[in-house]
Motif scaffolding. Structure first.
Motif, PDB file in Angstrom:
ATOM      1  N   PRO A   1      54.779  39.989  48.846  1.00 19.80           N
ATOM      2  CA  PRO A   1      54.318  41.376  48.670  1.00 19.80           C
ATOM      3  C   PRO A   1      52.806  41.497  48.518  1.00 19.80           C
ATOM      4  O   PRO A   1      52.224  42.498  48.946  1.00 19.80           O
ATOM      5  N   LEU A   2      52.154  40.488  47.932  1.00 22.84           N
ATOM      6  CA  LEU A   2      50.696  40.542  47.833  1.00 22.84           C
ATOM      7  C   LEU A   2      50.054  40.538  49.221  1.00 22.84           C
ATOM      8  O   LEU A   2      49.056  41.216  49.459  1.00 22.84           O
ATOM      9  N   SER A   3      50.629  39.776  50.145  1.00 24.60           N
ATOM     10  CA  SER A   3      50.095  39.752  51.511  1.00 24.60           C
ATOM     11  C   SER A   3      50.282  41.110  52.186  1.00 24.60           C
ATOM     12  O   SER A   3      49.458  41.525  53.009  1.00 24.60           O
ATOM     13  N   ILE A   4      51.360  41.816  51.834  1.00 22.44           N
ATOM     14  CA  ILE A   4      51.608  43.147  52.388  1.00 22.44           C
ATOM     15  C   ILE A   4      50.637  44.161  51.800  1.00 22.44           C
ATOM     16  O   ILE A   4      50.086  45.011  52.509  1.00 22.44           O
ATOM     17  N   ILE A   5      50.409  44.075  50.497  1.00 24.15           N
ATOM     18  CA  ILE A   5      49.453  44.972  49.841  1.00 24.15           C
ATOM     19  C   ILE A   5      48.051  44.745  50.391  1.00 24.15           C
ATOM     20  O   ILE A   5      47.284  45.699  50.594  1.00 24.15           O
TER      21      ILE A   5
ATOM     22  N   ASN B   1      52.760  31.512  38.630  1.00 27.29           N
ATOM     23  CA  ASN B   1      51.805  32.521  38.156  1.00 27.29           C
ATOM     24  C   ASN B   1      50.368  32.033  38.277  1.00 27.29           C
ATOM     25  O   ASN B   1      49.472  32.780  38.692  1.00 27.29           O
ATOM     26  N   LEU B   2      50.138  30.775  37.886  1.00 30.11           N
ATOM     27  CA  LEU B   2      48.787  30.228  37.996  1.00 30.11           C
ATOM     28  C   LEU B   2      48.392  30.087  39.460  1.00 30.11           C
ATOM     29  O   LEU B   2      47.262  30.405  39.850  1.00 30.11           O
ATOM     30  N   GLN B   3      49.313  29.632  40.275  1.00 34.93           N
ATOM     31  CA  GLN B   3      49.041  29.477  41.705  1.00 34.93           C
ATOM     32  C   GLN B   3      48.643  30.810  42.340  1.00 34.93           C
ATOM     33  O   GLN B   3      47.635  30.892  43.057  1.00 34.93           O
ATOM     34  N   GLN B   4      49.401  31.868  42.055  1.00 33.74           N
ATOM     35  CA  GLN B   4      49.115  33.152  42.701  1.00 33.74           C
ATOM     36  C   GLN B   4      47.836  33.787  42.162  1.00 33.74           C
ATOM     37  O   GLN B   4      47.137  34.499  42.891  1.00 33.74           O
ATOM     38  N   SER B   5      47.497  33.531  40.897  1.00 35.82           N
ATOM     39  CA  SER B   5      46.245  34.067  40.354  1.00 35.82           C
ATOM     40  C   SER B   5      45.041  33.427  41.026  1.00 35.82           C
ATOM     41  O   SER B   5      44.073  34.107  41.383  1.00 35.82           O
TER      42      SER B   5
ATOM     43  N   LEU C   1      41.930  40.017  45.367  1.00 23.66           N
ATOM     44  CA  LEU C   1      42.566  41.298  45.067  1.00 23.66           C
ATOM     45  C   LEU C   1      41.971  41.958  43.831  1.00 23.66           C
ATOM     46  O   LEU C   1      42.330  43.090  43.497  1.00 23.66           O
ATOM     47  N   LEU C   2      41.070  41.250  43.142  1.00 28.71           N
ATOM     48  CA  LEU C   2      40.389  41.837  41.982  1.00 28.71           C
ATOM     49  C   LEU C   2      39.160  42.645  42.389  1.00 28.71           C
ATOM     50  O   LEU C   2      38.558  43.329  41.555  1.00 28.71           O
ATOM     51  N   LEU C   3      38.799  42.585  43.673  1.00 28.66           N
ATOM     52  CA  LEU C   3      37.606  43.289  44.148  1.00 28.66           C
ATOM     53  C   LEU C   3      37.784  44.797  44.048  1.00 28.66           C
ATOM     54  O   LEU C   3      38.902  45.310  44.209  1.00 28.66           O
ATOM     55  N   PRO C   4      36.705  45.529  43.794  1.00 22.83           N
ATOM     56  CA  PRO C   4      36.782  46.990  43.587  1.00 22.83           C
ATOM     57  C   PRO C   4      37.414  47.741  44.754  1.00 22.83           C
ATOM     58  O   PRO C   4      37.984  48.823  44.548  1.00 22.83           O
ATOM     59  N   ARG C   5      37.338  47.197  45.964  1.00 22.81           N
ATOM     60  CA  ARG C   5      37.880  47.929  47.104  1.00 22.81           C
ATOM     61  C   ARG C   5      39.402  48.116  47.020  1.00 22.81           C
ATOM     62  O   ARG C   5      39.967  48.982  47.689  1.00 22.81           O
TER      63      ARG C   5
ATOM     64  N   PHE D   1      45.057  42.594  37.957  1.00 24.06           N
ATOM     65  CA  PHE D   1      44.327  41.937  36.864  1.00 24.06           C
ATOM     66  C   PHE D   1      45.107  42.018  35.559  1.00 24.06           C
ATOM     67  O   PHE D   1      45.294  41.014  34.863  1.00 24.06           O
ATOM     68  N   SER D   2      45.605  43.203  35.250  1.00 22.73           N
ATOM     69  CA  SER D   2      46.248  43.424  33.959  1.00 22.73           C
ATOM     70  C   SER D   2      47.643  42.831  33.879  1.00 22.73           C
ATOM     71  O   SER D   2      48.042  42.282  32.849  1.00 22.73           O
TER      72      SER D   2
END
Length: 405
Positions: A240-244, A280-284, A290-294, A303-304
């Protein structure tokens, strides 16, 4: 000067931990959220309709490793799904199973009540792993939507109609998952945790996108699929992260119900949570962009809700050590209480692996502390480059042989 540094470490550690577990969920409740409307889907009641032609085609992929016990129930469940027979197909892949999963699947598919299913059953000689199966089968089909499902999961009969309604209503939606429940019932601690997670997923969806999906059953647009790295641990987060990242949303709908049939002992749960923590560590690490402001609202969610999680064990250690070194009566007292609770619970956990406290509060504390111990082991395991192994089904304890995690 030293004391100031220690106080800063303690305050910062406790503040981040509190933010992740408490402040973030509260903020989600108060942020000016644009509520997404749950799409209405038409009820076919198994009667063909002219609207059937407009429904998207769906490919259900079921990786199965040593699932002889549950695969028949899964196929029978799919046989009563309310969706046009010519609009969905099923692929069951026995991934080098050491039991008779393949034969059990063939027998189930040959039953009179399953004759109408468009189902392919594959038997791989060697265990190649869930990720390899996803990469192979999700990229080699031409359906509009791909659904990934566990072999031991049972889904509601309207599940495909709900999924179709989402993708037809909003072209910006890339993935969808739903409510995940267990049979038999969870412990009070586990139930409290899952209720907490469900509320967060609903609120994240309202804000734009939830982050992780429930791996037992989730759907995504086939055109958005990108090959997953072979060493991925948590496919239901990485995919899902790749889709987002492509500019689409991932949503959660509580009406989309999935029930997990397989029981799990405490030992199985503990091993599962170690694996998830490593993921969790791997995906972070791999998704820091994905933490970038855009990425706006989703950057806040990521992040949260996910990025901070694998660092919680380190923060707990830092807060404990700094408070000990400060040696103030108040902080030292809290630290001693915390470490005694952790040691007592973990000792009971290993000595009486299938025993649970009677008190609801004690069970909840048991679940929380055991979870943080598992999280610490998983994070350090990944950090020190423990090799990622292909999935191996953990056998149920004898007392739970009737029905997993």
């Amino acid at each position: 000067m030293t004391n100031q540094i220690l106080v800063s470490i303690f305050v910062l550690s406790v503040a981040i931990i509190s933010y992740h577990y408490i402040i973030y969920p509260v903020l989600l409740s108060f942020i000016n959220i644009t509520r997404y409307s749950l799409p209405k889907y038409f009820h076919r009641n198994y009667i063909p309709s002219l609207k059937d032609e407009a429904l998207p085609s769906i490919h259900i992929i079921i990786p199965a490793y040593n699932e002889e016990r549950y695969i028949k129930d899964r196929i029978l469940n799919l046989a009563i799904i309310d969706y046009p027979e010519d609009r969905f197909k099923i692929s069951v892949i026995s991934d080098g199973s050491e039991d008779d999963t393949y034969r059990a699947a063939l027998n189930a598919a040959s039953l009179p009540e399953c004759k109408h299913l468009n189902i392919d059953i594959h038997a791989l000689e060697e265990n190649i792993g869930k990720i390899a199966i996803i990469n192979q089968f999700a990229s080699s089909q031409n359906s509009d939507i791909v659904v990934l499902s566990d072999a031991s999961a049972i889904t509601s009969i309207n599940c495909l109609l709900i999924i179709a309604a989402y993708f037809q209503q909003d072209k910006r939606i890339g993935a969808i998952c739903g409510n995940y429940q267990f049979v038999p019932a969870q412990t009070s601690g586990e139930q409290a945790y899952w209720n907490y997670q469900r509320r967060i997923k609903i609120q994240e969806s309202m804000l734009g996108s939830t982050i992780g999906l429930h791996g037992a059953f989730y759907a995504f647009k086939s055109e958005l699929f990108q090959t997953i790295p072979h060493d991925t641990i948590n496919d239901d987060v990485i995919l899902p992260l790749s889709i987002i990242r492509q500019g689409f949303k991932c949503l959660y709908d509580p009406r989309l119900i999935t029930i997990e049939l397989e029981s799990s002992s405490d030992q199985m749960n503990f091993q599962r949570r170690i694996r998830i923590a490593a993921g969790n560590l791997q995906q972070s690490i791999r998704n820091m962009d994905l933490l970038l402001p855009r990425h706006r609202r989703f950057a806040f969610n990521f992040f949260s809700g996910k990025f901070l999680r694998p660092f919680i064990p380190l923060l707990l250690i830092c807060s404990f050590i700094s408070s000990i070194l400060l040696a103030t009566e108040y902080l030292f007292f809290l630290s001693v209480i915390f470490i005694l609770l952790a040691l007592t619970t973990s000792t009971l956990y290993y000595l009486l692996i299938d025993s649970q406290p009677d008190s609801k509060i004690a069970k909840t504390l048991f679940y929380i502390v055991a979870g943080h111990i598992a999280m610490t082991l998983g994070v350090f395991s990944y950090a020190f480059h423990s090799p990622h192994k292909r999935w191996r089904k953990i056998k149920s304890s004898p007392r739970l042989e009737e029905p997993r995690t």
